[in-house]
Design an enzyme around this catalytic site. Structure first.
Site, PDB file in Angstrom:
ATOM      1  N   HIS A  22       0.840  -1.201   0.000  1.00 44.81           N
ATOM      2  CA  HIS A  22       0.000   0.000   0.000  1.00 44.81           C
ATOM      3  C   HIS A  22       0.872   1.246   0.000  1.00 44.81           C
ATOM      4  CE1 HIS A  22       0.906  -0.753   4.221  1.00 44.81           C
ATOM      5  NE2 HIS A  22       0.636   0.512   4.507  1.00 44.81           N
ATOM      6  N   ALA A  23       0.278   2.367  -0.342  1.00 45.49           N
ATOM      7  CA  ALA A  23       0.973   3.654  -0.274  1.00 45.49           C
ATOM      8  C   ALA A  23      -0.055   4.688   0.173  1.00 45.49           C
ATOM      9  CB  ALA A  23       1.559   4.019  -1.637  1.00 45.49           C
TER      10      ALA A  23
END
Lengths: 154, 90
Positions: free
Chosen positions: A66-67
């Site tokens: 994820h970011a």
């Protein structure tokens, strides 16, 4: 928990990939296809691992790429990919190499949806039997069936 | 007491761990709070106990705050065991 419902197009079963970068790209592919994330978001997830180390494992064998939303999320989404063969991450400072086979790619638009997603994913990984069954699947259909069964049960 | 949950960015596995810690706090009726943070700010944050993954545990060990590693961020059993170990060692 409807936020974290996985539809068919967000579930993938894959034999193997060349390396962990490829695994991140593959795991993000459904969200990219659905227009929910941009190429930039995928790069940000890879950059995070390059910068912070390969510490995205949330349980044995389970990775959570994820970011941040501003890296390129158009619409919230989640995609699950089972790789038949181990994906190896570069060794950490302790020289240990982490491997994962289940990739849950997460794209949130705000902290509330993000928290809902995390709650949903928590309910998956606390069910060890569910995770083990997913790790043992041999096909796309089987993977979808196990996930549907999980939703029926819970 | 304050339990600090640590991960790389402070909004993935650390938040998941924080939710699990909060469940355990409630279950055990502890007078405690949980906070999630990233590895960069963890060492400068006041806490009584740090919970994190193996790698960050080895990076954070040796400071003034005891550190315990957790493998499954959603495992109440693992978190409860880590908290019990800490409480027993006091």
């Amino acid at each position: 928990m409807s936020d974290v419902k996985l539809d068919k197009s967000s579930i993938q079963w894959k034999q193997e990939v060349t390396d962990w970068r490829e695994a991140i790209k593959v795991s993000a592919e459904p969200l990219l296809q659905q227009g929910k994330i941009t190429e930039n978001y995928i790069q940000a997830m890879i950059d995070n691992i390059d910068n912070l180390g390969p510490y995205i494992l949330i349980a044995p064998n389970v990775a959570l790429p994820h970011a941040r939303p501003e890296a390129g999320v158009n619409e919230r989404g989640i995609a699950l990919t089972v790789f038949k063969k181990d994906v190896e991450f570069p060794p950490g400072t302790d020289n240990k190499t982490d491997t994962a086979r289940l990739f849950i790619c997460l794209a949130a638009t705000d902290s509330e949806t993000h928290l809902n997603f995390l709650k949903g994913i928590s309910s998956w990984i606390e069910d060890e039997e569910f995770i083990n069954r997913l790790l043992e699947t041999d096909s796309q259909e089987e993977t979808e069936d196990i996930i549907n069964e999980f939703y029926t049960k819970n | 007491m304050k339990i600090l949950c640590v991960c790389g960015m402070g909004f993935g596995s650390s938040l998941m761990l924080k939710m699990t810690v909060e469940k355990v706090i409630q279950k055990k009726g502890l007078n405690a709070e949980a906070e999630a943070t990233d590895i960069g700010t963890a060492s400068g944050t006041q806490a009584d106990l740090i919970l994190t993954n193996n790698e960050f545990a080895s990076q954070l060990e040796g400071g003034s705050v005891p550190v315990k590693a957790v493998m499954n961020m959603a495992s109440e059993d693992e978190v409860e065991k880590a908290i019990d170990e800490y409480l027993d060692s006091k």
